[in-house]
Write an enzyme that holds these catalytic residues in place. Structure first.
Site, short mmCIF file in Angstrom:
data_model
loop_
_atom_site.label_atom_id
_atom_site.label_comp_id
_atom_site.label_asym_id
_atom_site.label_seq_id
_atom_site.Cartn_x
_atom_site.Cartn_y
_atom_site.Cartn_z
N ASP A 169 -5.93 -0.93 7.37
CA ASP A 169 -4.84 0.02 7.60
C ASP A 169 -3.86 -0.50 8.65
O ASP A 169 -4.25 -1.22 9.56
CB ASP A 169 -5.45 1.35 8.05
CG ASP A 169 -4.45 2.50 7.96
OD1 ASP A 169 -3.42 2.36 7.27
OD2 ASP A 169 -4.70 3.54 8.60
N GLY A 213 2.07 -1.19 7.41
CA GLY A 213 3.42 -0.61 7.49
C GLY A 213 3.87 -0.45 8.93
O GLY A 213 5.00 -0.82 9.28
N TRP A 227 2.72 -2.06 11.55
CA TRP A 227 2.87 -3.41 12.12
C TRP A 227 4.28 -3.93 11.84
O TRP A 227 4.94 -4.47 12.72
CB TRP A 227 1.82 -4.34 11.52
CG TRP A 227 1.82 -5.75 12.04
CD1 TRP A 227 1.09 -6.24 13.08
CD2 TRP A 227 2.58 -6.85 11.53
NE1 TRP A 227 1.35 -7.58 13.25
CE2 TRP A 227 2.26 -7.98 12.32
CE3 TRP A 227 3.50 -7.01 10.48
CZ2 TRP A 227 2.83 -9.25 12.09
CZ3 TRP A 227 4.07 -8.26 10.26
CH2 TRP A 227 3.73 -9.36 11.06
N ARG A 252 8.33 -3.10 5.14
CA ARG A 252 6.89 -2.86 5.00
C ARG A 252 6.17 -3.98 4.24
O ARG A 252 5.04 -4.33 4.56
CB ARG A 252 6.66 -1.53 4.28
CG ARG A 252 7.08 -0.29 5.07
CD ARG A 252 6.87 0.98 4.25
NE ARG A 252 5.48 1.15 3.85
CZ ARG A 252 4.52 1.68 4.62
NH1 ARG A 252 4.82 2.12 5.82
NH2 ARG A 252 3.28 1.79 4.18
N GLU A 292 -4.35 6.66 -4.56
CA GLU A 292 -3.19 7.37 -4.00
C GLU A 292 -1.99 6.44 -3.79
O GLU A 292 -0.85 6.89 -3.77
CB GLU A 292 -3.56 8.03 -2.66
CG GLU A 292 -4.51 9.21 -2.78
CD GLU A 292 -5.98 8.81 -2.95
OE1 GLU A 292 -6.33 7.64 -2.70
OE2 GLU A 292 -6.77 9.68 -3.36
N ASN A 293 -2.26 5.15 -3.63
CA ASN A 293 -1.16 4.21 -3.39
C ASN A 293 -0.17 4.14 -4.55
O ASN A 293 0.98 3.73 -4.37
CB ASN A 293 -1.69 2.79 -3.09
CG ASN A 293 -2.26 2.64 -1.69
OD1 ASN A 293 -3.06 1.75 -1.42
ND2 ASN A 293 -1.88 3.53 -0.77
N TRP A 294 -0.60 4.57 -5.76
CA TRP A 294 0.33 4.59 -6.89
C TRP A 294 1.49 5.53 -6.62
O TRP A 294 2.54 5.43 -7.24
CB TRP A 294 -0.37 5.04 -8.18
CG TRP A 294 -1.36 4.04 -8.73
CD1 TRP A 294 -2.70 4.22 -8.87
CD2 TRP A 294 -1.08 2.73 -9.24
NE1 TRP A 294 -3.29 3.09 -9.42
CE2 TRP A 294 -2.31 2.17 -9.66
CE3 TRP A 294 0.09 1.96 -9.39
CZ2 TRP A 294 -2.42 0.89 -10.21
CZ3 TRP A 294 -0.02 0.69 -9.94
CH2 TRP A 294 -1.26 0.17 -10.33
N ARG A 332 3.21 5.74 -3.88
CA ARG A 332 4.22 5.18 -2.97
C ARG A 332 5.47 4.82 -3.77
O ARG A 332 5.42 4.74 -5.00
CB ARG A 332 3.66 3.93 -2.27
CG ARG A 332 2.56 4.31 -1.29
CD ARG A 332 2.23 3.18 -0.35
NE ARG A 332 1.21 3.63 0.60
CZ ARG A 332 0.77 2.93 1.62
NH1 ARG A 332 1.27 1.73 1.86
NH2 ARG A 332 -0.15 3.40 2.44
C1 FPP Z 1 -2.54 -0.26 4.51
O1 FPP Z 1 -1.40 -0.35 5.27
C2 FPP Z 1 -2.70 -1.35 3.56
C3 FPP Z 1 -2.49 -1.26 2.22
C4 FPP Z 1 -2.04 -0.04 1.55
C5 FPP Z 1 -2.69 -2.41 1.31
C6 FPP Z 1 -3.58 -3.52 1.76
C7 FPP Z 1 -3.01 -4.80 1.30
C8 FPP Z 1 -3.06 -5.97 1.97
C9 FPP Z 1 -3.80 -6.14 3.22
C10 FPP Z 1 -2.32 -7.17 1.54
C11 FPP Z 1 -2.29 -7.42 0.10
C12 FPP Z 1 -3.43 -8.14 -0.36
C13 FPP Z 1 -3.97 -7.90 -1.54
C14 FPP Z 1 -5.21 -8.60 -1.96
C15 FPP Z 1 -3.35 -6.91 -2.44
P1 FPP Z 1 -0.37 0.84 5.22
O2 FPP Z 1 0.76 0.40 4.36
O3 FPP Z 1 -1.03 2.09 4.81
O4 FPP Z 1 0.07 0.89 6.72
P2 FPP Z 1 0.63 2.16 7.50
O5 FPP Z 1 -0.47 3.16 7.53
O6 FPP Z 1 0.94 1.58 8.83
O7 FPP Z 1 1.84 2.62 6.77
#
Ligand code: FPP
Length: 237
Positions: free
Chosen positions: A17, A20, A22, A30, A64-66, A68
C-alpha cells in the site's frame, strides 16, 4: 533459523500500500508510484530467497481496484504486462515458480496469456513460489468456493455433512498454498482490505509505516525479526 524450525517463516503475504501517496508526496503522477513499487517487488523477492521463504504472496490488484479511473487501471495493467515480460526470464533463471490467484478471467486477454505462459514455464520450479493476487478479493474467492461446493452437493458428489474447513480450503484459489505465517501491510494502514480473509486466520500481522515504493530488503528483514520475536516470546511460556 532453519526450515526445520517450526516457527520458520515459510509464507509471507504483503499488502503493498501507499504507491499513490508516495507519488503525490513527490508531485508525480500515481502511475510513477506504481512503477517505483514494482522495483520493491524485485527487492523483496531477493530478500525472501535469502531467508529461505517458500511463498511470497503479493496483493497486486484487488477486485475493488477495477473501480479506479480507467486511466489508472490501464496503467496498472500495462505495468503488469511489463513486469511479466521483464521478469519471465529472471524467474526462470532463479527457479521461481509464478502463480496467479484471483478472478483472472477479468484481466485483459493479452495479460492473461502472458500469465498462463509464465505459469506453465515455471510450474516445476522450487526455489520459491511468487503468488500474484490479481483481480483478487477474499469475499469473491469464498463466494466462488461456496458456489462450487453447492454445485458438487447438488450433483450428489458430496453430502452437506462432508463440508468441513479442509474441504472449503480445497475450493479456494490457494488450495495448494500453505496459509501465510506473516502478513505485512505498508503505509501504516491497519486494515485487511479483503485480502486472504480465510487464510490469515492465524497469521502474525506487521504494519510498516513506509510507503510501498520505499520498502527495501532491510524492512523485510525487520518484519521477519518482529515475527521471530513474537514466537520467541511464545516459546518462553
Ligand atoms: C497500492 O497503492 C498498490 C496497488 C493498488 C497496486 C500494487 C502494484 C504495484 C506494487 C506495482 C505493479 C506491479 C505489478 C506486478 C502489477 P495505492 O495506489 O493504493 O496507494 P495509495 O493508498 O497511496 O493511493
Amino acid at each position: 533459523m532453519t526450515s526445520s524450525d517450526p516457527h520458520h517463516v515459510s509464507h509471507i503475504a504483503i499488502i503493498m500500500d501507499g504507491n499513490g501517496r508516495w507519488a503525490k508526496e513527490r508531485g508525480l503522477p500515481r502511475a510513477e508510484g506504481h512503477r517505483a513499487g514494482a522495483e520493491s517487488i524485485r527487492e523483496v523477492t531477493e530478500a525472501c530467497i535469502e531467508l529461505g521463504v517458500k511463498y511470497l504472496t503479493l496483493y497486486a490488484f484487488s477486485s475493488e481496484n477495477w473501480n479506479r479511473p480507467q486511466s489508472e487501471v490501464d496503467a496498472l495493467m500495462k505495468l503488469l504486462d511489463r513486469f511479466l515480460d521483464d521478469k519471465a526470464s529472471e524467474l526462470d533463471k532463479q527457479k521461481i515458480r509464478l502463480q496467479a490467484i484471483g478472478d483472472l478471467d477479468k484481466l485483459p486477454a493479452a495479460t492473461r496469456k502472458r500469465l498462463d505462459r509464465i505459469q506453465e514455464q515455471t510450474k516445476n520450479h522450487q526455489t520459491m513460489t511468487l503468488v500474484l493476487a490479481l483481480s483478487y478479493g477474499a469475499r469473491e474467492e469464498i463466494t466462488a468456493a461456496v458456489r462450487s461446493i453447492a454445485k458438487a452437493a447438488i450433483a450428489g458428489e458430496i453430502s452437506p455433512e462432508e463440508i468441513d474447513t479442509k474441504l472449503i480450503a480445497q475450493h479456494l484459489y490457494t488450495k495448494d498454498i500453505p496459509d501465510p505465517d506473516l502478513l505485512i501491510r505498508t503505509s501504516g494502514e491497519m486494515r485487511v482490505s479483503n485480502f486472504l480473509l480465510w487464510q490469515i486466520s492465524y497469521s502474525e500481522i506487521v504494519i510498516v509505516k513506509k510507503m510501498w515504493p520505499d520498502f527495501r530488503q532491510g524492512d523485510l528483514f525487520a518484519a521477519v525479526e518482529e515475527y521471530n520475536k513474537r514466537h520467541r516470546r511464545f516459546g518462553a511460556l
